[in-house]
Design a protein around this motif. Sequence first.
Motif, PDB file in Angstrom:
ATOM      1  N   VAL A  54       0.839  -1.200   0.000  1.00 36.60           N
ATOM      2  CA  VAL A  54       0.000   0.000   0.000  1.00 36.60           C
ATOM      3  C   VAL A  54       0.869   1.243   0.000  1.00 36.60           C
ATOM      4  CG1 VAL A  54      -1.609   1.379   1.378  1.00 36.60           C
ATOM      5  CG2 VAL A  54      -2.000  -1.065   1.086  1.00 36.60           C
ATOM      6  N   THR A  55       1.931   1.204   0.812  1.00 33.28           N
ATOM      7  CA  THR A  55       2.858   2.338   0.864  1.00 33.28           C
ATOM      8  C   THR A  55       3.528   2.553  -0.484  1.00 33.28           C
ATOM      9  OG1 THR A  55       3.312   1.950   3.213  1.00 33.28           O
ATOM     10  CG2 THR A  55       4.926   3.261   1.995  1.00 33.28           C
ATOM     11  N   ARG A  56       3.904   1.451  -1.128  1.00 31.54           N
ATOM     12  CA  ARG A  56       4.547   1.538  -2.438  1.00 31.54           C
ATOM     13  C   ARG A  56       3.578   2.126  -3.468  1.00 31.54           C
ATOM     14  NH1 ARG A  56       5.654  -1.095  -7.257  1.00 31.54           N
ATOM     15  NH2 ARG A  56       3.950  -2.569  -6.960  1.00 31.54           N
ATOM     16  N   GLN A  57       2.332   1.661  -3.428  1.00 32.08           N
ATOM     17  CA  GLN A  57       1.333   2.156  -4.373  1.00 32.08           C
ATOM     18  C   GLN A  57       1.048   3.635  -4.149  1.00 32.08           C
ATOM     19  OE1 GLN A  57       0.061   0.691  -7.008  1.00 32.08           O
ATOM     20  NE2 GLN A  57       1.202  -1.190  -6.612  1.00 32.08           N
ATOM     21  N   ARG A  58       1.091   4.063  -2.876  1.00 31.17           N
ATOM     22  CA  ARG A  58       0.875   5.481  -2.581  1.00 31.17           C
ATOM     23  C   ARG A  58       1.990   6.319  -3.193  1.00 31.17           C
ATOM     24  NH1 ARG A  58       0.914   5.294   2.656  1.00 31.17           N
ATOM     25  NH2 ARG A  58      -1.314   4.881   2.827  1.00 31.17           N
ATOM     26  N   ALA A  59       3.225   5.803  -3.098  1.00 26.77           N
ATOM     27  CA  ALA A  59       4.362   6.518  -3.683  1.00 26.77           C
ATOM     28  C   ALA A  59       4.211   6.618  -5.197  1.00 26.77           C
ATOM     29  CB  ALA A  59       5.665   5.803  -3.323  1.00 26.77           C
ATOM     30  N   ILE A  60       3.733   5.537  -5.822  1.00 31.05           N
ATOM     31  CA  ILE A  60       3.508   5.541  -7.260  1.00 31.05           C
ATOM     32  C   ILE A  60       2.432   6.559  -7.623  1.00 31.05           C
ATOM     33  CG2 ILE A  60       2.618   4.181  -9.201  1.00 31.05           C
ATOM     34  CD1 ILE A  60       3.913   1.722  -7.919  1.00 31.05           C
ATOM     35  N   ARG A  61       1.364   6.609  -6.813  1.00 30.71           N
ATOM     36  CA  ARG A  61       0.284   7.567  -7.054  1.00 30.71           C
ATOM     37  C   ARG A  61       0.799   9.002  -6.977  1.00 30.71           C
ATOM     38  NH1 ARG A  61      -2.374   6.554  -2.904  1.00 30.71           N
ATOM     39  NH2 ARG A  61      -2.060   8.427  -1.674  1.00 30.71           N
ATOM     40  N   ASP A  62       1.633   9.263  -5.965  1.00 32.91           N
ATOM     41  CA  ASP A  62       2.191  10.607  -5.817  1.00 32.91           C
ATOM     42  C   ASP A  62       3.025  10.982  -7.032  1.00 32.91           C
ATOM     43  OD1 ASP A  62       0.999  10.782  -3.363  1.00 32.91           O
ATOM     44  OD2 ASP A  62       2.801  10.312  -2.209  1.00 32.91           O
ATOM     45  N   MET A  63       3.783  10.024  -7.543  1.00 33.80           N
ATOM     46  CA  MET A  63       4.611  10.306  -8.711  1.00 33.80           C
ATOM     47  C   MET A  63       3.759  10.546  -9.955  1.00 33.80           C
ATOM     48  SD  MET A  63       7.772  10.586  -7.965  1.00 33.80           S
ATOM     49  CE  MET A  63       7.224  11.342  -6.411  1.00 33.80           C
ATOM     50  N   ARG A  64       2.609   9.891 -10.027  1.00 38.50           N
ATOM     51  CA  ARG A  64       1.712  10.136 -11.163  1.00 38.50           C
ATOM     52  C   ARG A  64       1.193  11.563 -11.135  1.00 38.50           C
ATOM     53  NH1 ARG A  64      -1.822   4.540 -10.859  1.00 38.50           N
ATOM     54  NH2 ARG A  64      -0.311   3.178 -11.892  1.00 38.50           N
ATOM     55  N   THR A  65       0.882  12.048  -9.934  1.00 36.73           N
ATOM     56  CA  THR A  65       0.420  13.429  -9.810  1.00 36.73           C
ATOM     57  C   THR A  65       1.526  14.388 -10.219  1.00 36.73           C
ATOM     58  OG1 THR A  65      -1.054  12.812  -7.991  1.00 36.73           O
ATOM     59  CG2 THR A  65      -0.515  15.154  -8.210  1.00 36.73           C
ATOM     60  N   VAL A  66       2.759  14.098  -9.769  1.00 35.63           N
ATOM     61  CA  VAL A  66       3.901  14.923 -10.138  1.00 35.63           C
ATOM     62  C   VAL A  66       4.089  14.910 -11.652  1.00 35.63           C
ATOM     63  CG1 VAL A  66       6.416  15.115 -10.018  1.00 35.63           C
ATOM     64  CG2 VAL A  66       5.113  14.668  -7.946  1.00 35.63           C
ATOM     65  N   ALA A  67       3.986  13.713 -12.244  1.00 38.62           N
ATOM     66  CA  ALA A  67       4.168  13.587 -13.694  1.00 38.62           C
ATOM     67  C   ALA A  67       3.107  14.381 -14.449  1.00 38.62           C
ATOM     68  CB  ALA A  67       4.122  12.115 -14.100  1.00 38.62           C
ATOM     69  N   ALA A  68       1.861  14.346 -13.958  1.00 38.11           N
ATOM     70  CA  ALA A  68       0.783  15.092 -14.609  1.00 38.11           C
ATOM     71  C   ALA A  68       1.053  16.587 -14.557  1.00 38.11           C
ATOM     72  CB  ALA A  68      -0.552  14.775 -13.943  1.00 38.11           C
ATOM     73  N   TYR A  69       1.488  17.055 -13.389  1.00 35.95           N
ATOM     74  CA  TYR A  69       1.766  18.479 -13.226  1.00 35.95           C
ATOM     75  C   TYR A  69       2.976  18.883 -14.078  1.00 35.95           C
ATOM     76  CZ  TYR A  69       2.940  22.902 -10.933  1.00 35.95           C
ATOM     77  OH  TYR A  69       3.229  24.219 -10.679  1.00 35.95           O
ATOM     78  N   ALA A  70       4.036  18.067 -14.027  1.00 28.10           N
ATOM     79  CA  ALA A  70       5.237  18.361 -14.807  1.00 28.10           C
ATOM     80  C   ALA A  70       4.921  18.356 -16.301  1.00 28.10           C
ATOM     81  CB  ALA A  70       6.333  17.333 -14.489  1.00 28.10           C
ATOM     82  N   GLY A  71       4.063  17.421 -16.723  1.00 24.03           N
ATOM     83  CA  GLY A  71       3.687  17.363 -18.128  1.00 24.03           C
ATOM     84  C   GLY A  71       2.932  18.602 -18.572  1.00 24.03           C
ATOM     85  N   ALA A  72       2.050  19.089 -17.697  1.00 30.11           N
ATOM     86  CA  ALA A  72       1.294  20.300 -18.017  1.00 30.11           C
ATOM     87  C   ALA A  72       2.224  21.497 -18.134  1.00 30.11           C
ATOM     88  CB  ALA A  72       0.226  20.553 -16.950  1.00 30.11           C
ATOM     89  N   LEU A  73       3.206  21.585 -17.235  1.00 33.77           N
ATOM     90  CA  LEU A  73       4.171  22.685 -17.287  1.00 33.77           C
ATOM     91  C   LEU A  73       5.027  22.588 -18.552  1.00 33.77           C
ATOM     92  CD1 LEU A  73       5.413  22.853 -13.567  1.00 33.77           C
ATOM     93  CD2 LEU A  73       3.801  24.386 -14.725  1.00 33.77           C
ATOM     94  N   ARG A  74       5.401  21.368 -18.921  1.00 30.95           N
ATOM     95  CA  ARG A  74       6.213  21.160 -20.122  1.00 30.95           C
ATOM     96  C   ARG A  74       5.448  21.598 -21.363  1.00 30.95           C
ATOM     97  NH1 ARG A  74      11.504  21.134 -21.442  1.00 30.95           N
ATOM     98  NH2 ARG A  74      12.079  19.470 -22.894  1.00 30.95           N
ATOM     99  N   SER A  75       4.122  21.328 -21.377  1.00 24.56           N
ATOM    100  CA  SER A  75       3.308  21.703 -22.523  1.00 24.56           C
ATOM    101  C   SER A  75       3.210  23.223 -22.667  1.00 24.56           C
ATOM    102  CB  SER A  75       1.901  21.108 -22.396  1.00 24.56           C
ATOM    103  OG  SER A  75       1.177  21.726 -21.346  1.00 24.56           O
ATOM    104  N   GLN A  76       3.498  23.947 -21.577  1.00 19.87           N
ATOM    105  CA  GLN A  76       3.494  25.401 -21.612  1.00 19.87           C
ATOM    106  C   GLN A  76       4.842  25.967 -22.068  1.00 19.87           C
ATOM    107  OE1 GLN A  76       2.175  26.892 -17.781  1.00 19.87           O
ATOM    108  NE2 GLN A  76       0.560  25.359 -17.665  1.00 19.87           N
ATOM    109  N   GLY A  77       5.799  25.062 -22.322  1.00 22.20           N
ATOM    110  CA  GLY A  77       7.101  25.496 -22.822  1.00 22.20           C
ATOM    111  C   GLY A  77       8.184  25.666 -21.779  1.00 22.20           C
ATOM    112  N   LEU A  78       7.935  25.272 -20.531  1.00 20.37           N
ATOM    113  CA  LEU A  78       8.952  25.423 -19.497  1.00 20.37           C
ATOM    114  C   LEU A  78      10.088  24.427 -19.719  1.00 20.37           C
ATOM    115  CD1 LEU A  78       6.500  26.897 -18.136  1.00 20.37           C
ATOM    116  CD2 LEU A  78       7.481  26.157 -15.949  1.00 20.37           C
ATOM    117  N   THR A  79      11.290  24.842 -19.372  1.00 23.01           N
ATOM    118  CA  THR A  79      12.450  23.957 -19.483  1.00 23.01           C
ATOM    119  C   THR A  79      12.430  22.954 -18.343  1.00 23.01           C
ATOM    120  OG1 THR A  79      13.861  25.359 -18.096  1.00 23.01           O
ATOM    121  CG2 THR A  79      13.796  25.847 -20.484  1.00 23.01           C
TER     122      THR A  79
END
Length: 220
Positions: A161-186
């Motif tokens: 469960v702890t491992r899956q929570r860490a994976i979930r957190d990284m998915r949220t980070v990836a979603a946010y990072a992807g959105a920022l990347r789509s805006q042209g951020l380095t």
Amino acid sequence: MSTPAVAYYRVSTAKQGQSGLGLEAQRAAVLSYARSQDLTLVEEFTEIETGTRKRRRPQLEEALSHTRRIGGVLLIAKLDRLARNVAVVATLMESGVRFVAVDMPEADNLTIHVMAAVAEREAQLISSRTKAALAARKARGLKLGKAENLTLEARKKGAEVTRQRAIRDMRTVAAYAGALRSQGLTLRAIALQLDQHGFQTRRGGPWSPTQVKRILDRSR
């Protein structure tokens, strides 16, 4: 002449709302942002809830209505207290009211919607897995909540469960990072944004451009 602003706060329990726990920090963040942007805070609305999946938020609706009437801007103290429900976020976006999440002011509608969709989907998966696990334990005749039932198998499941929570957190980070990347951020700029807004790597350290690239590549 400064622009009028309306503040929206949210606390999770009635006890927390009465004590001011968490509320004062939200108010301080809003006031600090308002001063930095030459905004005049004219009204405040506080939502007191006991869950994150509630579809209707009366105080948010009142805040939107008031903001629309005065032609101001709605200041949301914490994005993570709002962007966990796609329906609520959709209501906010469709209102036509200008709003800013003061803990993440650069977030646009796409970023917020992505984060809401990820968070809601993960919440649904966690709920389904928890219900299935409890039903399985009950079917085996185990009494829930008993310390003696914490077998090696149960402890292993806890670690999973702890491992899956860490994976979930990284998915949220990836979603946010992807959105920022789509805006042209380095990659470096994205790393700075992640650090500034409290996102941590799996080891709890700061983000580097290489780590950002790695998580973006994995999410494709």
